[in-house]
Motif scaffolding. Sequence first.
Motif, PDB file in Angstrom:
ATOM      1  N   ILE A 180      29.838  38.638  43.436  1.00 27.16           N
ATOM      2  CA  ILE A 180      30.320  39.262  44.302  1.00 27.16           C
ATOM      3  C   ILE A 180      31.069  38.555  45.430  1.00 27.16           C
ATOM      4  O   ILE A 180      29.327  37.786  46.225  1.00 27.16           O
ATOM      5  N   GLY A 181      31.784  38.272  45.546  1.00 23.92           N
ATOM      6  CA  GLY A 181      32.342  36.973  46.429  1.00 23.92           C
ATOM      7  C   GLY A 181      32.510  37.603  47.889  1.00 23.92           C
ATOM      8  O   GLY A 181      32.406  39.034  48.123  1.00 23.92           O
ATOM      9  N   ALA A 182      31.882  36.747  49.388  1.00 26.15           N
ATOM     10  CA  ALA A 182      32.233  37.794  50.511  1.00 26.15           C
ATOM     11  C   ALA A 182      33.911  37.622  51.370  1.00 26.15           C
ATOM     12  O   ALA A 182      34.904  37.048  50.430  1.00 26.15           O
TER      13      ALA A 182
ATOM     14  N   ALA B 134      37.719  34.855  38.648  1.00 22.80           N
ATOM     15  CA  ALA B 134      38.130  34.973  39.818  1.00 22.80           C
ATOM     16  C   ALA B 134      37.050  36.610  40.466  1.00 22.80           C
ATOM     17  O   ALA B 134      36.710  37.648  39.343  1.00 22.80           O
ATOM     18  N   PRO B 135      35.818  36.051  40.955  1.00 23.15           N
ATOM     19  CA  PRO B 135      34.560  36.925  41.018  1.00 23.15           C
ATOM     20  C   PRO B 135      35.287  38.045  42.001  1.00 23.15           C
ATOM     21  O   PRO B 135      36.398  38.320  43.341  1.00 23.15           O
ATOM     22  N   LEU B 136      33.876  39.669  41.881  1.00 20.14           N
ATOM     23  CA  LEU B 136      35.027  40.576  42.692  1.00 20.14           C
ATOM     24  C   LEU B 136      34.339  40.392  44.451  1.00 20.14           C
ATOM     25  O   LEU B 136      33.652  39.516  44.556  1.00 20.14           O
ATOM     26  N   ARG B 137      34.805  41.311  44.822  1.00 19.05           N
ATOM     27  CA  ARG B 137      34.983  40.443  46.477  1.00 19.05           C
ATOM     28  C   ARG B 137      34.209  42.462  47.329  1.00 19.05           C
ATOM     29  O   ARG B 137      33.992  43.038  46.678  1.00 19.05           O
ATOM     30  N   VAL B 138      33.363  42.103  48.550  1.00 21.34           N
ATOM     31  CA  VAL B 138      32.894  42.363  48.423  1.00 21.34           C
ATOM     32  C   VAL B 138      33.919  43.835  49.680  1.00 21.34           C
ATOM     33  O   VAL B 138      35.095  44.197  49.929  1.00 21.34           O
ATOM     34  N   GLY B 139      33.549  45.379  49.162  1.00 25.80           N
ATOM     35  CA  GLY B 139      35.176  46.818  49.445  1.00 25.80           C
ATOM     36  C   GLY B 139      34.963  46.630  48.476  1.00 25.80           C
ATOM     37  O   GLY B 139      36.211  48.187  48.103  1.00 25.80           O
ATOM     38  N   GLU B 140      35.577  46.004  47.632  1.00 25.49           N
ATOM     39  CA  GLU B 140      36.427  46.195  46.023  1.00 25.49           C
ATOM     40  C   GLU B 140      35.268  47.090  44.883  1.00 25.49           C
ATOM     41  O   GLU B 140      33.850  47.329  44.905  1.00 25.49           O
ATOM     42  N   ALA B 141      36.409  47.940  44.348  1.00 24.11           N
ATOM     43  CA  ALA B 141      36.068  49.176  43.413  1.00 24.11           C
ATOM     44  C   ALA B 141      35.723  48.484  42.170  1.00 24.11           C
ATOM     45  O   ALA B 141      36.966  47.819  41.752  1.00 24.11           O
ATOM     46  N   LEU B 142      34.745  49.142  41.377  1.00 25.55           N
ATOM     47  CA  LEU B 142      34.218  48.381  40.408  1.00 25.55           C
ATOM     48  C   LEU B 142      34.569  49.474  39.000  1.00 25.55           C
ATOM     49  O   LEU B 142      33.401  50.616  39.920  1.00 25.55           O
TER      50      LEU B 142
ATOM     51  N   GLY C 297      50.871  51.792  40.439  1.00 28.16           N
ATOM     52  CA  GLY C 297      49.754  53.228  40.443  1.00 28.16           C
ATOM     53  C   GLY C 297      48.270  51.803  40.478  1.00 28.16           C
ATOM     54  O   GLY C 297      48.504  50.923  40.255  1.00 28.16           O
ATOM     55  N   LEU C 298      47.332  52.685  39.565  1.00 31.25           N
ATOM     56  CA  LEU C 298      45.975  52.010  39.429  1.00 31.25           C
ATOM     57  C   LEU C 298      45.863  51.412  38.129  1.00 31.25           C
ATOM     58  O   LEU C 298      46.835  51.645  37.212  1.00 31.25           O
ATOM     59  N   VAL C 299      45.228  49.833  38.742  1.00 31.05           N
ATOM     60  CA  VAL C 299      45.334  48.661  37.502  1.00 31.05           C
ATOM     61  C   VAL C 299      44.071  48.553  37.477  1.00 31.05           C
ATOM     62  O   VAL C 299      42.988  48.176  38.457  1.00 31.05           O
ATOM     63  N   LEU C 300      42.766  48.555  36.147  1.00 31.84           N
ATOM     64  CA  LEU C 300      41.450  47.954  35.552  1.00 31.84           C
ATOM     65  C   LEU C 300      42.281  46.179  35.303  1.00 31.84           C
ATOM     66  O   LEU C 300      42.668  45.717  33.641  1.00 31.84           O
ATOM     67  N   GLU C 301      41.826  45.661  36.363  1.00 35.67           N
ATOM     68  CA  GLU C 301      41.281  44.198  35.012  1.00 35.67           C
ATOM     69  C   GLU C 301      40.120  43.902  35.237  1.00 35.67           C
ATOM     70  O   GLU C 301      39.150  43.906  35.733  1.00 35.67           O
ATOM     71  N   PRO C 302      39.922  42.962  34.160  1.00 36.96           N
ATOM     72  CA  PRO C 302      38.599  42.968  34.091  1.00 36.96           C
ATOM     73  C   PRO C 302      38.094  41.780  35.220  1.00 36.96           C
ATOM     74  O   PRO C 302      38.696  40.840  34.657  1.00 36.96           O
TER      75      PRO C 302
ATOM     76  N   ARG D  80      37.433  45.206  37.765  1.00 38.08           N
ATOM     77  CA  ARG D  80      37.869  45.422  38.961  1.00 38.08           C
ATOM     78  C   ARG D  80      38.976  46.612  39.052  1.00 38.08           C
ATOM     79  O   ARG D  80      39.885  46.263  38.263  1.00 38.08           O
ATOM     80  N   GLU D  81      38.768  47.484  39.793  1.00 37.28           N
ATOM     81  CA  GLU D  81      39.755  48.646  40.137  1.00 37.28           C
ATOM     82  C   GLU D  81      41.568  48.094  41.380  1.00 37.28           C
ATOM     83  O   GLU D  81      40.704  48.013  41.891  1.00 37.28           O
ATOM     84  N   ARG D  82      41.969  48.017  41.205  1.00 36.77           N
ATOM     85  CA  ARG D  82      43.462  47.514  41.503  1.00 36.77           C
ATOM     86  C   ARG D  82      43.885  48.141  41.854  1.00 36.77           C
ATOM     87  O   ARG D  82      45.058  49.531  41.373  1.00 36.77           O
ATOM     88  N   ARG D  83      44.781  48.717  43.001  1.00 36.60           N
ATOM     89  CA  ARG D  83      45.506  50.007  43.509  1.00 36.60           C
ATOM     90  C   ARG D  83      46.975  49.728  43.767  1.00 36.60           C
ATOM     91  O   ARG D  83      47.297  48.589  44.854  1.00 36.60           O
ATOM     92  N   THR D  84      48.390  49.270  42.814  1.00 40.47           N
ATOM     93  CA  THR D  84      49.198  49.168  42.907  1.00 40.47           C
ATOM     94  C   THR D  84      50.577  50.032  42.722  1.00 40.47           C
ATOM     95  O   THR D  84      50.567  51.405  43.094  1.00 40.47           O
TER      96      THR D  84
END
Length: 138
Positions: A135-137, A24-32, A14-19, A7-11
Amino acid sequence: MERQLFRERRTAAGLVLEPLTAAAPLRVGEALIVRLTLRTDRALEYVHLKDQRAAGLELISQVSGYRYQGGLGYYESPRDAATNFFIGSLPKGTHVFEYRLRAAQSGDFSGGLSQIQCLYAPEFTSHSVGQRLRIGAN
């Protein structure tokens, strides 16, 4: 061959990659980020790497083209169901390929697998394990 999803998170840092995990499923709209790690014990020529994509994901960059990464040149061809990498000369060692996707639809999907094969020596082949992707809503 190993296939990892992040999962790509912007903090603020900076940019953080989380396995991705089942908790913690991916959510609609999130970058992978898809990371393909290839280890080879010999130099190979005319190699095709195909990474199949889950149905709930969409490409962020849809442009085909020649890419350079870590001294390695290859042609990347994104398609509807998979992304293809064509490598003329693959030296011995460890090589990492990454590309970005976006979660477009909620559900439980088969994540597909990655396959690599020499085009003129098909006995040199390998594949990753398949994965489930939730992928969760929002």
